[in-house]
Design an enzyme around this catalytic site. Structure first.
Site, mmCIF file in Angstrom:
data_model
loop_
_atom_site.group_PDB
_atom_site.id
_atom_site.type_symbol
_atom_site.label_atom_id
_atom_site.label_comp_id
_atom_site.label_asym_id
_atom_site.label_seq_id
_atom_site.Cartn_x
_atom_site.Cartn_y
_atom_site.Cartn_z
ATOM 1 N N HIS A 117 -7.861 -5.922 1.555
ATOM 2 C CA HIS A 117 -6.455 -4.856 1.742
ATOM 3 C C HIS A 117 -6.063 -5.077 2.704
ATOM 4 O O HIS A 117 -6.082 -4.435 3.890
ATOM 5 C CB HIS A 117 -7.125 -3.245 1.596
ATOM 6 N N SER B 135 0.778 -1.276 -0.177
ATOM 7 C CA SER B 135 -0.020 -0.015 0.210
ATOM 8 C C SER B 135 0.800 1.156 0.049
ATOM 9 O O SER B 135 1.458 1.563 -0.781
ATOM 10 C CB SER B 135 -0.936 -0.140 1.157
ATOM 11 N N ASP C 255 -10.193 -6.567 -2.317
ATOM 12 C CA ASP C 255 -9.496 -5.202 -1.930
ATOM 13 C C ASP C 255 -10.591 -4.109 -2.193
ATOM 14 O O ASP C 255 -10.507 -3.738 -3.466
ATOM 15 C CB ASP C 255 -8.218 -4.814 -2.643
#
Length: 296
Positions: free
Chosen positions: A276, A103, A248
């Site tokens: 996620h 991320s 996600d």
């Protein structure tokens, strides 16, 4: 061999831990937004090292045991967080490394590849996106926890956006903070997300290693990401794989697809049933193979 140490990096103290032998090709793990190195599972790191890699993870400044700033008063920017990653390599006297970023860590890895290409041997971008694509509204910030503020926070220079946040947790209270971290991971996860006892052990470890979780979670948001680099992504020449969960909701399919198209030769690999989240154990074999293959 596992070794944790405090080392000077860019005028601050950073906590760095290594797995494996320094003679193997180096692999640097970059955690998510406001995330300490604890989010990279110990056994996952050991398995990477068993793949003949010298694995390095570290606490971003304002996380874990690294230097912390007062709440709401970070003395650094997103550009400094990028330079910290490069500084870790400098401190270990490593000219380059394979970068694996989750991320926000994926955003840092992209920037390092653009601005310091000679330091990058390969890129693995997990749950990441092109930095100036608009992000959907989400309860959990990119790569990690909710900041603490009653106001909307603009994430520094660039176009990361504005997120509404509220004071809901006393981050100085261990029970409250741990419960919130567990809830956040489960909200962003999928069917393979670790069970509550495992998440509790992780959250308790993060709390116990953190100087000030409230500062951790706000200050990274204030520091931001730095200027957007979308137009520079086509200059990346290093082997790149984009790993993305099919569940996600933070970065739906258009984000990894755009990221893959933006980097020449990049491959997009879907992780079925993953949200996620840092790779759950159920997909470790696939993830480890993808990380180690371009690094071979």
């Amino acid at each position: 061999m596992v070794h944790e140490t405090m080392m000077p990096v860019n005028g601050i103290e950073m906590c760095v831990e290594t797995f494996g032998q320094p003679t193997e090709p180096p692999l640097l793990l970059l955690s998510g937004d406001a995330g300490s190195m604890d989010w990279w599972d110990d056994e996952f790191c050991r398995r990477l090292a068993a793949g003949n890699r010298f694995v390095i993870r570290y606490d971003h400044r304002d996380t874990g045991r690294s230097t912390s700033c007062p709440f709401g008063k970070p003395d650094y920017s997103g550009a400094d967080l990028l330079l910290d990653a490069v500084g870790v390599l400098d401190a270990l006297r490593l000219p380059a490394a394979h970068l694996v970023g989750f991320s926000f860590g994926g955003a840092l890895a992209q920037r390092i590849a653009v601005h310091h290409p000679s330091r990058v041997l390969s890129l693995t971008l997990m749950a990441a996106a092109v930095d100036d694509l608009p992000s959907p509204t989400s309860a959990v910030p990119r790569g990690g926890p909710l900041p603490v503020s009653t106001a909307k926070i603009k994430s520094g220079v660039g176009t990361v956006g504005v997120r509404p946040v509220t004071i809901e947790v006393d981050w100085s209270n261990r029970r409250s903070a741990v419960s919130r971290m567990i809830a956040e991971v489960r909200a962003e996860g999928g069917p393979f997300t670790p069970d509550e006892p495992q998440l509790r052990r992780l959250a308790e470890r993060i709390f116990d290693r953190s100087a000030d979780l409230a500062a951790t979670r706000l200050n990274h948001q204030l520091a931001g990401y730095g200027p957007p680099i979308r137009d520079l992504l086509p200059t990346i020449a290093t082997p790149t794989v984009v790993l993305h969960g099919t569940l996600d909701r933070h970065f739906p399919a258009d984000h990894p697809e755009q990221l893959t198209r933006s980097i020449p030769g990049a491959r997009l690999v879907w992780l079925e049933g993953v949200g996620h989240e840092f790779p759950p154990r159920a997909v470790w074999t696939q993830v480890l193979n993808e990380i180690l293959t371009p690094a071979a």
